[in-house]
Design a protein around this motif. Structure first.
Motif, mmCIF file in Angstrom:
data_model
loop_
_atom_site.group_PDB
_atom_site.id
_atom_site.type_symbol
_atom_site.label_atom_id
_atom_site.label_comp_id
_atom_site.label_asym_id
_atom_site.label_seq_id
_atom_site.Cartn_x
_atom_site.Cartn_y
_atom_site.Cartn_z
ATOM 1 N N ARG A 164 41.432 -56.069 -32.783
ATOM 2 C CA ARG A 164 40.699 -57.304 -33.035
ATOM 3 C C ARG A 164 40.073 -57.302 -34.426
ATOM 4 N NH1 ARG A 164 39.118 -60.979 -29.418
ATOM 5 N NH2 ARG A 164 39.371 -59.540 -27.669
ATOM 6 N N ALA A 165 39.547 -56.140 -34.841
ATOM 7 C CA ALA A 165 38.876 -56.052 -36.135
ATOM 8 C C ALA A 165 39.855 -56.209 -37.292
ATOM 9 C CB ALA A 165 38.136 -54.722 -36.243
ATOM 10 N N PHE A 166 41.034 -55.619 -37.169
ATOM 11 C CA PHE A 166 41.970 -55.584 -38.300
ATOM 12 C C PHE A 166 43.083 -56.615 -38.218
ATOM 13 C CE2 PHE A 166 40.038 -51.377 -38.669
ATOM 14 C CZ PHE A 166 39.853 -51.292 -40.050
ATOM 15 N N LEU A 167 43.203 -57.322 -37.101
ATOM 16 C CA LEU A 167 44.333 -58.250 -36.956
ATOM 17 C C LEU A 167 44.344 -59.361 -38.006
ATOM 18 C CD1 LEU A 167 46.854 -58.714 -35.320
ATOM 19 C CD2 LEU A 167 45.514 -60.057 -33.690
ATOM 20 N N PRO A 168 43.201 -59.951 -38.379
ATOM 21 C CA PRO A 168 43.282 -60.972 -39.439
ATOM 22 C C PRO A 168 43.916 -60.443 -40.721
ATOM 23 C CG PRO A 168 41.169 -61.105 -38.320
ATOM 24 C CD PRO A 168 41.840 -59.857 -37.819
ATOM 25 N N ALA A 169 43.559 -59.230 -41.119
ATOM 26 C CA ALA A 169 44.147 -58.650 -42.331
ATOM 27 C C ALA A 169 45.626 -58.359 -42.133
ATOM 28 C CB ALA A 169 43.406 -57.372 -42.714
ATOM 29 N N LEU A 170 46.009 -57.886 -40.947
ATOM 30 C CA LEU A 170 47.421 -57.633 -40.683
ATOM 31 C C LEU A 170 48.228 -58.925 -40.671
ATOM 32 C CD1 LEU A 170 47.235 -54.899 -37.880
ATOM 33 C CD2 LEU A 170 47.925 -54.584 -40.267
ATOM 34 N N LEU A 171 47.643 -60.008 -40.164
ATOM 35 C CA LEU A 171 48.331 -61.291 -40.189
ATOM 36 C C LEU A 171 48.559 -61.750 -41.625
ATOM 37 C CD1 LEU A 171 46.460 -63.082 -37.277
ATOM 38 C CD2 LEU A 171 48.880 -62.473 -37.299
ATOM 39 N N ALA A 172 47.551 -61.563 -42.463
ATOM 40 C CA ALA A 172 47.683 -61.968 -43.865
ATOM 41 C C ALA A 172 48.751 -61.157 -44.586
ATOM 42 C CB ALA A 172 46.340 -61.832 -44.576
ATOM 43 N N ALA A 173 48.876 -59.876 -44.204
ATOM 44 C CA ALA A 173 49.831 -58.978 -44.872
ATOM 45 C C ALA A 173 51.176 -58.909 -44.171
ATOM 46 C CB ALA A 173 49.229 -57.577 -44.954
ATOM 47 N N ARG A 174 51.312 -59.593 -43.014
ATOM 48 C CA ARG A 174 52.517 -59.459 -42.181
ATOM 49 C C ARG A 174 52.772 -57.968 -41.937
ATOM 50 N NH1 ARG A 174 55.499 -64.244 -42.045
ATOM 51 N NH2 ARG A 174 57.464 -63.144 -41.674
ATOM 52 N N GLY A 175 51.734 -57.324 -41.423
ATOM 53 C CA GLY A 175 51.707 -55.874 -41.359
ATOM 54 C C GLY A 175 52.225 -55.273 -40.068
ATOM 55 N N TYR A 176 51.832 -54.032 -39.861
ATOM 56 C CA TYR A 176 52.346 -53.221 -38.750
ATOM 57 C C TYR A 176 51.179 -52.510 -38.075
ATOM 58 C CZ TYR A 176 54.923 -49.472 -36.318
ATOM 59 O OH TYR A 176 55.420 -48.598 -35.384
ATOM 60 N N TYR A 177 51.146 -52.575 -36.757
ATOM 61 C CA TYR A 177 50.106 -51.946 -35.945
ATOM 62 C C TYR A 177 50.778 -50.962 -34.999
ATOM 63 C CZ TYR A 177 46.213 -51.587 -32.575
ATOM 64 O OH TYR A 177 45.213 -51.133 -31.745
ATOM 65 N N LEU A 178 50.375 -49.711 -35.047
ATOM 66 C CA LEU A 178 50.932 -48.693 -34.152
ATOM 67 C C LEU A 178 49.850 -48.210 -33.208
ATOM 68 C CD1 LEU A 178 53.352 -46.871 -33.361
ATOM 69 C CD2 LEU A 178 52.411 -45.149 -34.927
ATOM 70 N N GLN A 179 50.082 -48.389 -31.929
ATOM 71 C CA GLN A 179 49.170 -47.907 -30.896
ATOM 72 C C GLN A 179 49.686 -46.567 -30.363
ATOM 73 O OE1 GLN A 179 46.123 -49.161 -29.298
ATOM 74 N NE2 GLN A 179 46.341 -46.990 -28.779
ATOM 75 N N ILE A 180 48.869 -45.538 -30.476
ATOM 76 C CA ILE A 180 49.275 -44.235 -29.964
ATOM 77 C C ILE A 180 49.066 -44.198 -28.453
ATOM 78 C CG2 ILE A 180 48.869 -41.753 -30.026
ATOM 79 C CD1 ILE A 180 50.207 -42.865 -32.534
ATOM 80 N N ALA A 181 50.151 -43.964 -27.731
ATOM 81 C CA ALA A 181 50.097 -43.837 -26.275
ATOM 82 C C ALA A 181 50.425 -42.389 -25.913
ATOM 83 C CB ALA A 181 51.044 -44.834 -25.610
ATOM 84 N N SER A 182 51.218 -42.172 -24.888
ATOM 85 C CA SER A 182 51.422 -40.809 -24.402
ATOM 86 C C SER A 182 52.512 -40.790 -23.334
ATOM 87 C CB SER A 182 50.107 -40.284 -23.808
ATOM 88 O OG SER A 182 50.290 -39.082 -23.095
ATOM 89 N N LEU A 183 53.027 -39.607 -23.092
ATOM 90 C CA LEU A 183 53.846 -39.395 -21.896
ATOM 91 C C LEU A 183 53.095 -39.836 -20.648
ATOM 92 C CD1 LEU A 183 56.253 -38.119 -20.315
ATOM 93 C CD2 LEU A 183 55.044 -35.923 -20.494
ATOM 94 N N ALA A 184 51.761 -39.761 -20.694
ATOM 95 C CA ALA A 184 50.939 -40.165 -19.548
ATOM 96 C C ALA A 184 51.143 -41.622 -19.168
ATOM 97 C CB ALA A 184 49.461 -39.910 -19.852
ATOM 98 N N ALA A 185 51.600 -42.446 -20.103
ATOM 99 C CA ALA A 185 51.896 -43.841 -19.779
ATOM 100 C C ALA A 185 53.196 -43.977 -18.998
ATOM 101 C CB ALA A 185 51.978 -44.669 -21.056
ATOM 102 N N LEU A 186 54.076 -42.987 -19.118
ATOM 103 C CA LEU A 186 55.381 -43.040 -18.469
ATOM 104 C C LEU A 186 55.398 -42.301 -17.138
ATOM 105 C CD1 LEU A 186 57.559 -42.173 -21.612
ATOM 106 C CD2 LEU A 186 56.795 -44.430 -20.833
ATOM 107 N N ALA A 187 54.639 -41.214 -17.057
ATOM 108 C CA ALA A 187 54.651 -40.358 -15.871
ATOM 109 C C ALA A 187 53.224 -39.949 -15.525
ATOM 110 C CB ALA A 187 55.517 -39.121 -16.115
ATOM 111 N N PRO A 188 52.471 -40.819 -14.852
ATOM 112 C CA PRO A 188 51.085 -40.492 -14.498
ATOM 113 C C PRO A 188 50.995 -39.184 -13.728
ATOM 114 C CG PRO A 188 51.530 -42.805 -14.083
ATOM 115 C CD PRO A 188 52.847 -42.168 -14.409
ATOM 116 N N ALA A 189 50.112 -38.307 -14.201
ATOM 117 C CA ALA A 189 50.013 -36.957 -13.643
ATOM 118 C C ALA A 189 48.699 -36.783 -12.897
ATOM 119 C CB ALA A 189 50.100 -35.918 -14.765
ATOM 120 N N PRO A 190 48.682 -35.952 -11.864
ATOM 121 C CA PRO A 190 47.427 -35.692 -11.153
ATOM 122 C C PRO A 190 46.427 -34.997 -12.051
ATOM 123 C CG PRO A 190 49.134 -34.149 -10.458
ATOM 124 C CD PRO A 190 49.807 -35.179 -11.315
#
Length: 303
Positions: free
Chosen positions: A123-149
């Motif tokens: 939310r904070a950086f999206l206006p600047a990314l829109l102006a620059a037609r930029g790129y946003y990378l969200q770091i996720a994890s294997l945990a998003a694919l295979a939830p572990a106990p």
């Protein structure tokens, strides 16, 4: 276009940049010619990282869950560099243990930092990314694919940020902004070492199938993330085998459950008599320190 020139003169923001993936990714992008804006809670460490980079860099002390602080930081970064072309939402914490016995505050904080922090950053950086037609990378994890106990908060938060990133992409793609998701398995960072210090988590990992039970070295993982950023990839796999895991994701929860049924009775007995882990690693310690009374601001101290 050469690898080095593709990011030359671009401004990249990295949250959680004081150590681990964030620190090494700052070095990788700086070596490719990017200007770096480092954001995090460990001001001394951020200053150290910024000073060590070969190119132009600045650092800002802010909590990714603090919307006002992140908005001020975004304004300062734009004022300093003029544009924001790349944002990597890397800040994250983890806690382990059975949900039944988990510390409610630590559980909530994992979700706040990982999921809400990612959304606040966007939310904070999206206006600047829109102006620059930029790129946003969200770091996720294997945990998003295979939830572990014993990692319920972490798995929930990483599944959430993956879904958030995919949704955000659909909303901004027609503006020329690309949103990607970076997937990592266990990688040699302070967080992973903190998990290895906890006996029950260490034993749980040891019983996971290969290659999910091994800790991967950090440099190759960061190299793959940097290459993904350079080509504005929708999906970036820090360990190559995660691509296969992504394709097989519908089968992974069932496989994890079948494996856990054999292991959990013993681990449950052991874990029930042990304190919950709290936030793991040096990053977790920094987050606890901030909430204990160290004020968060967005002052700049540029290298």
């Amino acid at each position: 276009m050469s690898t080095k020139s593709a990011l030359r003169g671009r401004t990249a923001v990295i949250t959680g940049a004081a150590r681990g993936v964030g620190e090494q990714l700052a070095h990788a992008l700086s070596a490719r010619g990017a200007r770096l804006a480092l954001v995090g809670l460990e001001e001394t460490e951020l200053a150290r990282v910024a000073a060590s980079l070969p190119g132009e860099a600045g650092h800002w002390y802010a909590d990714v869950t603090d919307a006002d602080a992140m908005s001020r930081t975004a304004a300062h970064v734009s004022d300093r560099f003029g544009t924001v072309d790349i944002v990597v939402a890397n800040a994250g914490v983890a806690a382990g243990g059975l949900f039944l016995h988990s510390d409610a505050d630590a559980w909530r904080r994992v979700v706040e930092v990982n999921l809400i922090g990612g959304a606040v950053t966007a939310r904070a950086f999206l206006p600047a990314l829109l102006a620059a037609r930029g790129y946003y990378l969200q770091i996720a994890s294997l945990a998003a694919l295979a939830p572990a106990p014993m990692m319920s908060a972490y798995c929930a938060s990483k599944s959430g940020v993956e879904a958030f990133a995919h949704t955000l992409h659909t909303e901004v793609a027609h503006h020329g902004v690309t949103v990607g998701v970076g997937y990592l398995s266990w990688t040699d960072t302070d967080m992973a070492r903190g998990a290895a210090d906890e006996a029950v988590l260490r034993d749980l990992r040891a019983r996971m199938p290969w290659p999910a039970n091994r800790t991967s070295p950090l440099p190759p993982a960061v190299t793959r993330l940097a290459a993904g950023i350079e080509r504005r990839a929708r999906h970036v796999y820090a360990q190559p085998w995660l691509r296969t895991a992504y394709l097989l994701r519908s089968a992974l929860p069932g496989a994890v459950t079948r494996s856990a049924r054999r292991q959990l009775p013993e681990l449950e007995r052991r874990a029930a008599g042990m304190p919950t882990t709290g936030l793991l690693g040096a990053g977790g310690a920094a987050d606890r320190g901030r909430r204990a009374g160290s004020p968060v601001d967005s002052r700049v101290d540029s290298a």
